[in-house]
Design an enzyme around this catalytic site. Structure first.
Site, PDB file in Angstrom:
ATOM      1  N   GLY A  47       0.808  -1.221   0.000  1.00 23.05           N
ATOM      2  CA  GLY A  47       0.000   0.000   0.000  1.00 23.05           C
ATOM      3  C   GLY A  47       0.843   1.273   0.000  1.00 23.05           C
ATOM      4  CG  LEU A  53       1.136   4.835   5.760  1.00 16.48           C
ATOM      5  CD1 LEU A  53       1.851   6.185   5.744  1.00 16.48           C
ATOM      6  CD2 LEU A  53       0.027   4.847   6.808  1.00 16.48           C
ATOM      7  CG  ASP A  84      -6.338 -12.150   3.864  1.00 18.21           C
ATOM      8  OD1 ASP A  84      -6.793 -11.288   4.636  1.00 18.21           O
ATOM      9  OD2 ASP A  84      -6.986 -12.639   2.928  1.00 18.21           O
ATOM     10  CB  ALA A 140      -6.923  -0.263   5.133  1.00 17.96           C
ATOM     11  CE1 TYR A 186     -11.515   3.254   4.093  1.00 19.69           C
ATOM     12  CE2 TYR A 186     -12.089   5.549   4.517  1.00 19.69           C
ATOM     13  CZ  TYR A 186     -11.148   4.546   4.456  1.00 19.69           C
ATOM     14  OH  TYR A 186      -9.837   4.819   4.758  1.00 19.69           O
TER      15      TYR A 186
HETATM   16  N1  LIG Z   1      -5.431   7.156   1.431  1.00 20.78           N
HETATM   17  C1  LIG Z   1      -5.986   8.076   2.184  1.00 20.78           C
HETATM   18  O1  LIG Z   1      -6.286   9.191   1.751  1.00 20.78           O
HETATM   19  C2  LIG Z   1      -6.247   7.785   3.642  1.00 20.78           C
HETATM   20  C3  LIG Z   1      -6.831   8.785   4.431  1.00 20.78           C
HETATM   21  C4  LIG Z   1      -7.059   8.519   5.775  1.00 20.78           C
HETATM   22  C5  LIG Z   1      -6.719   7.294   6.327  1.00 20.78           C
HETATM   23  N2  LIG Z   1      -6.172   6.341   5.531  1.00 20.78           N
HETATM   24  C6  LIG Z   1      -5.821   5.055   6.153  1.00 20.78           C
HETATM   25  O2  LIG Z   1      -4.416   4.887   6.069  1.00 20.78           O
HETATM   26  C7  LIG Z   1      -4.096   3.509   5.944  1.00 20.78           C
HETATM   27  C8  LIG Z   1      -3.199   3.267   4.750  1.00 20.78           C
HETATM   28  O3  LIG Z   1      -3.883   3.731   3.577  1.00 20.78           O
HETATM   29  P1  LIG Z   1      -3.245   3.593   2.107  1.00 20.78           P
HETATM   30  O4  LIG Z   1      -3.786   4.742   1.311  1.00 20.78           O
HETATM   31  O5  LIG Z   1      -1.789   3.347   2.193  1.00 20.78           O
HETATM   32  O6  LIG Z   1      -4.021   2.308   1.608  1.00 20.78           O
HETATM   33  P2  LIG Z   1      -3.714   1.404   0.332  1.00 20.78           P
HETATM   34  O7  LIG Z   1      -2.721   2.038  -0.564  1.00 20.78           O
HETATM   35  O8  LIG Z   1      -5.049   1.009  -0.232  1.00 20.78           O
HETATM   36  O9  LIG Z   1      -3.013   0.148   1.002  1.00 20.78           O
HETATM   37  C9  LIG Z   1      -3.719  -0.802   1.741  1.00 20.78           C
HETATM   38  C10 LIG Z   1      -3.094  -2.134   1.434  1.00 20.78           C
HETATM   39  O10 LIG Z   1      -3.754  -3.128   2.205  1.00 20.78           O
HETATM   40  C11 LIG Z   1      -3.928  -4.252   1.362  1.00 20.78           C
HETATM   41  N3  LIG Z   1      -4.973  -5.120   1.867  1.00 20.78           N
HETATM   42  C12 LIG Z   1      -6.299  -5.107   1.594  1.00 20.78           C
HETATM   43  N4  LIG Z   1      -6.917  -6.130   2.233  1.00 20.78           N
HETATM   44  C13 LIG Z   1      -5.953  -6.790   2.934  1.00 20.78           C
HETATM   45  C14 LIG Z   1      -5.957  -7.923   3.765  1.00 20.78           C
HETATM   46  N5  LIG Z   1      -7.093  -8.584   4.023  1.00 20.78           N
HETATM   47  N6  LIG Z   1      -4.796  -8.341   4.316  1.00 20.78           N
HETATM   48  C15 LIG Z   1      -3.637  -7.692   4.056  1.00 20.78           C
HETATM   49  N7  LIG Z   1      -3.562  -6.613   3.246  1.00 20.78           N
HETATM   50  C16 LIG Z   1      -4.709  -6.170   2.699  1.00 20.78           C
HETATM   51  C17 LIG Z   1      -4.265  -3.651   0.029  1.00 20.78           C
HETATM   52  O11 LIG Z   1      -4.092  -4.592  -0.994  1.00 20.78           O
HETATM   53  P3  LIG Z   1      -5.030  -4.496  -2.305  1.00 20.78           P
HETATM   54  O12 LIG Z   1      -4.728  -3.202  -2.935  1.00 20.78           O
HETATM   55  O13 LIG Z   1      -4.578  -5.702  -3.078  1.00 20.78           O
HETATM   56  O14 LIG Z   1      -6.439  -4.597  -1.807  1.00 20.78           O
HETATM   57  C18 LIG Z   1      -3.247  -2.520  -0.043  1.00 20.78           C
HETATM   58  O15 LIG Z   1      -2.005  -2.972  -0.545  1.00 20.78           O
HETATM   59  C19 LIG Z   1      -5.444   2.781   5.869  1.00 20.78           C
HETATM   60  O16 LIG Z   1      -5.785   2.322   7.146  1.00 20.78           O
HETATM   61  C20 LIG Z   1      -6.428   3.859   5.448  1.00 20.78           C
HETATM   62  O17 LIG Z   1      -7.735   3.572   5.896  1.00 20.78           O
HETATM   63  C21 LIG Z   1      -5.916   6.550   4.212  1.00 20.78           C
END
Ligand SMILES: NC(=O)c1ccc[n+]([C@@H]2O[C@H](COP(=O)([O-])OP(=O)(O)OC[C@H]3O[C@@H](n4cnc5c(N)ncnc54)[C@H](OP(=O)(O)O)[C@@H]3O)[C@@H](O)[C@H]2O)c1
Length: 283
Positions: free
Chosen positions: A10, A12, A36, A60, A125
């Site tokens: 992901g 972050l 997972d 996530a 979400y």
């Molecule tokens: N992005 C934003 O603007 C934002 C804002 C506020 C808070 N957040 C929070 O910050 C955190 C990181 O966000 P991010 O943007 O880095 O998210 P991201 O890029 O979507 O990364 C999340 C990763 O988790 C993986 N994942 C999904 N289901 C899973 C599972 N069951 N087991 C293990 N891995 C799994 C995803 O894989 P797949 O892609 O293959 O599903 C993806 O690689 C999250 O908690 C998010 O809710 C994000």
């Protein structure tokens, strides 16, 4: 200290993992197909084999609009996946670092949301992320529950890249001007998280960049810095309907983070400039 990171593909995690390593942490970062978080047995066996002293959960379900039509999938990862991590942290008596979001709030408050404001998510979400938060509060004594907003980073798709892409195809773009938040560069977030962990002050934190803006104002600065002559049209969220409703006010009050770290978070302007440099858009 040995830290196990989940969700390593992901946006972050891609910034956090190298920063942990630079900071002297021993990082275990298995690919998602090996860890997972929705499978308790898998989480248990990975943790048994690598014996981390802390887990950092970057995994996530983050498809905000899609979550409206597949709420159970979102709950499985963001709620029950987090429950699994909590159970294993409990069993091994190790702390959890976890990320949550402004989407747990309804966005109707006048002024920034504090860590003691009541959540009230308006979409699937947000509800799924709130369930994850609840498991942490119900099950753990030692955690860093970090809420952040509007993230952008080198290793993921984000608003800036989308704007640049659209701007290369058309010279007039409508952008929402009634949602206000703090765009947060993942690198700044990762630095603050590591500094926070070093304090040993467990709890709930709001970690975002400073200087709230609307998406329209953010887009204006993106094109200004990129030297692109784009006509931006401010629109309301109602004029730009999406499957999921977004909070209009996403601004999070950072108290007590600056007091703890002895510094404010940098402005999103610094992160934006760095991001555009990395993309080769500005020098
Ligand atoms: N992005 C934003 O603007 C934002 C804002 C506020 C808070 N957040 C929070 O910050 C955190 C990181 O966000 P991010 O943007 O880095 O998210 P991201 O890029 O979507 O990364 C999340 C990763 O988790 C993986 N994942 C999904 N289901 C899973 C599972 N069951 N087991 C293990 N891995 C799994 C995803 O894989 P797949 O892609 O293959 O599903 C993806 O690689 C999250 O908690 C998010 O809710 C994000």
């Amino acid at each position: 200290m040995r830290v196990l990171v989940t969700g390593t593909a992901g946006m972050l995690a891609k910034d956090l993992v190298p920063l942990f390593a630079e900071g002297g942490y021993e990082v275990i970062a298995p690919p998602e197909d090996m860890l997972d978080i929705t499978h308790l047995d898998t989480v248990r066996s990975v943790v048994e084999s690598c014996e981390p002293e802390m887990i950092t959960n970057c995994a996530a379900y983050t498809q905000v609009d899609q979550a409206e039509s597949e709420e159970h999938q979102a709950l499985m990862v963001n709620g029950f996946g987090v429950q699994n991590l909590c159970l294993v942290c409990q069993e091994r008596d190790i702390p959890l670092v976890h990320f949550s979001t402004d989407y747990i709030f309804d966005g109707t408050k006048k002024g920034p949301y504090t860590i003691y404001d009541a959540p009230n998510p308006v979409g699937a979400y947000g509800r799924s992320k709130l369930l994850g938060e609840k498991y942490i509060l119900w099950l753990l004594n030692r955690f860093y529950l970090i809420r952040t907003t509007w993230m952008f980073g080198t290793h993921g798709r984000n608003f800036i890249d989308t704007m640049l892409e659209i701007g290369r195809r058309q010279n007039k773009i409508s952008v929402v001007n009634d949602q206000r938040g703090c765009p947060t560069w993942t690198r700044h977030l990762a630095e603050a998280v590591i500094a926070l962990i070093r304090t040993g002050h467990y709890g709930v934190y709001h970690v975002t960049s400073s200087e709230p803006v609307t998406w329209f104002e953010f887009a204006r600065e993106i094109f200004h810095l990129s030297g692109m002559d784009i006509e931006l049209v401010p629109v309301t969220s109602d004029q730009f309907p999406t499957p999921a409703r977004r909070p209009l006010n996403s601004v999070l009050d950072p108290f007590p983070l600056p007091q703890l770290l002895g510094r404010e978070m940098p402005s999103w302007r610094e992160g934006l400039r760095e991001h555009l440099k990395q993309r080769g858009v500005v020098k």
